[in-house]
Write an enzyme that holds these catalytic residues in place. Structure first.
Site, PDB file in Angstrom:
ATOM      1  N   GLY A  86      33.833  30.717  42.160  1.00 29.42           N
ATOM      2  CA  GLY A  86      33.786  31.632  43.306  1.00 29.42           C
ATOM      3  C   GLY A  86      35.143  31.946  43.895  1.00 29.42           C
ATOM      4  O   GLY A  86      35.234  32.486  44.999  1.00 29.42           O
ATOM      5  N   GLY A  88      37.352  33.893  42.312  1.00 30.68           N
ATOM      6  CA  GLY A  88      37.839  35.152  41.741  1.00 30.68           C
ATOM      7  C   GLY A  88      38.795  34.948  40.578  1.00 30.68           C
ATOM      8  O   GLY A  88      39.715  35.744  40.385  1.00 30.68           O
ATOM      9  N   SER A  89      38.563  33.890  39.778  1.00 34.51           N
ATOM     10  CA  SER A  89      39.521  33.648  38.683  1.00 34.51           C
ATOM     11  C   SER A  89      39.424  34.727  37.617  1.00 34.51           C
ATOM     12  O   SER A  89      40.449  35.119  37.051  1.00 34.51           O
ATOM     13  CB  SER A  89      39.357  32.244  38.089  1.00 34.51           C
ATOM     14  OG  SER A  89      38.061  32.062  37.633  1.00 34.51           O
ATOM     15  N   SER A  90      38.224  35.266  37.349  1.00 34.26           N
ATOM     16  CA  SER A  90      38.154  36.312  36.312  1.00 34.26           C
ATOM     17  C   SER A  90      38.778  37.606  36.832  1.00 34.26           C
ATOM     18  O   SER A  90      39.436  38.335  36.077  1.00 34.26           O
ATOM     19  CB  SER A  90      36.726  36.525  35.816  1.00 34.26           C
ATOM     20  OG  SER A  90      35.909  36.956  36.855  1.00 34.26           O
ATOM     21  N   ALA A  91      38.632  37.890  38.127  1.00 31.51           N
ATOM     22  CA  ALA A  91      39.274  39.092  38.708  1.00 31.51           C
ATOM     23  C   ALA A  91      40.791  38.936  38.660  1.00 31.51           C
ATOM     24  O   ALA A  91      41.525  39.881  38.318  1.00 31.51           O
ATOM     25  CB  ALA A  91      38.807  39.288  40.150  1.00 31.51           C
ATOM     26  N   ALA A  92      41.287  37.736  38.982  1.00 31.89           N
ATOM     27  CA  ALA A  92      42.735  37.497  38.954  1.00 31.89           C
ATOM     28  C   ALA A  92      43.257  37.599  37.522  1.00 31.89           C
ATOM     29  O   ALA A  92      44.319  38.188  37.274  1.00 31.89           O
ATOM     30  CB  ALA A  92      43.051  36.126  39.552  1.00 31.89           C
ATOM     31  N   ASP A 136      36.259  41.116  44.660  1.00 34.70           N
ATOM     32  CA  ASP A 136      37.202  40.150  44.076  1.00 34.70           C
ATOM     33  C   ASP A 136      38.422  40.869  43.513  1.00 34.70           C
ATOM     34  O   ASP A 136      39.567  40.446  43.717  1.00 34.70           O
ATOM     35  CB  ASP A 136      36.544  39.374  42.927  1.00 34.70           C
ATOM     36  CG  ASP A 136      35.360  38.533  43.379  1.00 34.70           C
ATOM     37  OD1 ASP A 136      34.875  38.754  44.483  1.00 34.70           O
ATOM     38  OD2 ASP A 136      34.930  37.664  42.605  1.00 34.70           O
TER      39      ASP A 136
HETATM   40  C1  MEV Z   1      31.391  36.897  43.863  1.00 39.52           C
HETATM   41  O1  MEV Z   1      32.671  36.376  44.196  1.00 39.52           O
HETATM   42  C2  MEV Z   1      30.878  37.725  44.981  1.00 39.52           C
HETATM   43  C3  MEV Z   1      29.490  38.324  44.765  1.00 39.52           C
HETATM   44  O2  MEV Z   1      29.189  39.075  45.944  1.00 39.52           O
HETATM   45  C4  MEV Z   1      29.431  39.210  43.539  1.00 39.52           C
HETATM   46  C5  MEV Z   1      30.216  40.506  43.708  1.00 39.52           C
HETATM   47  O3  MEV Z   1      30.605  40.895  44.802  1.00 39.52           O
HETATM   48  O4  MEV Z   1      30.397  41.166  42.632  1.00 39.52           O
HETATM   49  C6  MEV Z   1      28.421  37.231  44.626  1.00 39.52           C
END
Ligand code: MEV
Length: 323
Positions: A86, A88-92, A136
């Protein structure tokens, strides 16, 4: 060799509800992902042959975004984030990779945060079966404090709009920024990792399923939207106490959406006496919680004693950059 760094993110309010168009507020954190690329004889990822099918974000960026057909690359990734947690490692990763590839192909072109946010969002969407908000990816690309909503939220500075075809229909988001007031400089985030990984794609699909079978659960998503707006007002005013209270309220609604876990609840309860507010952050099911505190050492100790792994960050670090 070219290296780019992109920060991870911490969602203060609005996870899950944002996928349905409600607002979310996220800040970039001090920790993140560095991607280095250099030309090579063969395609190599982390010292091993690069297998496209195993890395959907990377293949999407190379093939669909840049249509890369140049010399094979050796790609190395270093992360100081808890992964599948949670943060955001894949976004980073997507942002840092896209920045490094852009700099490799066009070294004289300055990085464009909005363009990178769009690229990384398309990579997240393709890896999450079309269900991904730009939260993210925009926070990691642009840094600071980012607000994502279906329509621009009052008091925010508009940056760009984006849309996506999801299995639940077309979604439109407005991405804006908020300046973090000086009053918040005396506060820290302590992120507590449960040690349990979780898949954002399956947690988002779980909420979609829960809501379709129990339409009354839409009420929880709407409440999260209202709490998010109240939290944003508190943040903009530098009102730490109200900000923390809104975080507590948000956690309660996320519990009702069944995305918390025993371990997340334990860490949240352990952190609360030493913080202004605490909640799970990101997709839930495992992963991380976050506490807002003026005593990061004490809060970290409480999280550690309860079995979590703490990480301290200021609110709103700089976005993606070449290092
Ligand atoms: C994930 O970091 C956040 C969620 O709201 C998914 C998203 O926004 O794509 C669960």
């Amino acid at each position: 060799m070219i290296s780019a760094f992109a920060p991870g993110k911490c969602i203060l309010f609005g996870e899950h509800a944002v996928v349905f168009g409600h607002p979310a507020v996220a800040v970039a954190v001090d920790h993140g992902v560095t991607v280095s690329v250099s030309e090579s004889k063969d395609w190599v990822l982390e010292g091993k042959p690069f297998l496209k099918d195993r890395h959907p974000h990377i293949s999407h960026i190379l093939e669909n975004v840049f249509q890369y057909d140049g010399t094979p690359l050796c790609i190395d990734i270093e992360s100081s984030l808890f992964s599948a947690a949670g943060m955001g490692s894949s976004a980073a990763l997507s942002n840092a990779l896209a920045a490094a590839i852009q700099c490799h192909l066009k070294p004289d072109e300055p990085l464009d945060g909005i363009k990178l946010a769009r690229i990384a969002h398309s990579a997240e969407a393709s890896a999450q079966k079309g269900r991904a908000s730009p939260t993210d990816t925009a926070t990691s690309a642009l840094g600071g404090c980012i607000v994502v909503s279906d329509t621009q939220v009052d008091g925010t500075r508009h940056i760009f709009d984006t849309e996506l075809d999801t299995p639940e229909g077309k979604r439109h988001w407005s991405v804006s920024a908020v300046d973090i007031p000086e009053d918040l400089e005396q506060s820290w985030l302590v992120i507590g990792y449960t040690g349990e990984g979780s898949s954002t794609g399956s947690m988002v699909a779980k909420v979609a399923d829960l809501v379709s079978k129990n339409p009354e659960k839409m009420g929880d998503l709407e409440s999260i939207g209202k709490i998010t707006k109240a939290g944003l007002t508190a943040l903009s005013a530098g009102n730490l106490e109200a900000l923390g209270m809104a975080m507590d309220a948000c956690h309660h609604k996320l519990q009702s959406l069944e995305v918390s876990s025993n371990k997340l609840d334990m860490l949240v309860l352990a952190a609360r006496p030493h913080s202004l507010g605490a909640k799970l952050t990101g997709a839930g099911g495992g992963g991380c919680m976050v506490a807002l505190t003026t005593d990061p050492k004490r809060t970290s100790e409480a999280i550690e004693v309860a079995g979590g792994i703490p990480m301290i960050s200021k609110l709103g670090s700089e976005g993606v950059r070449i290092t």
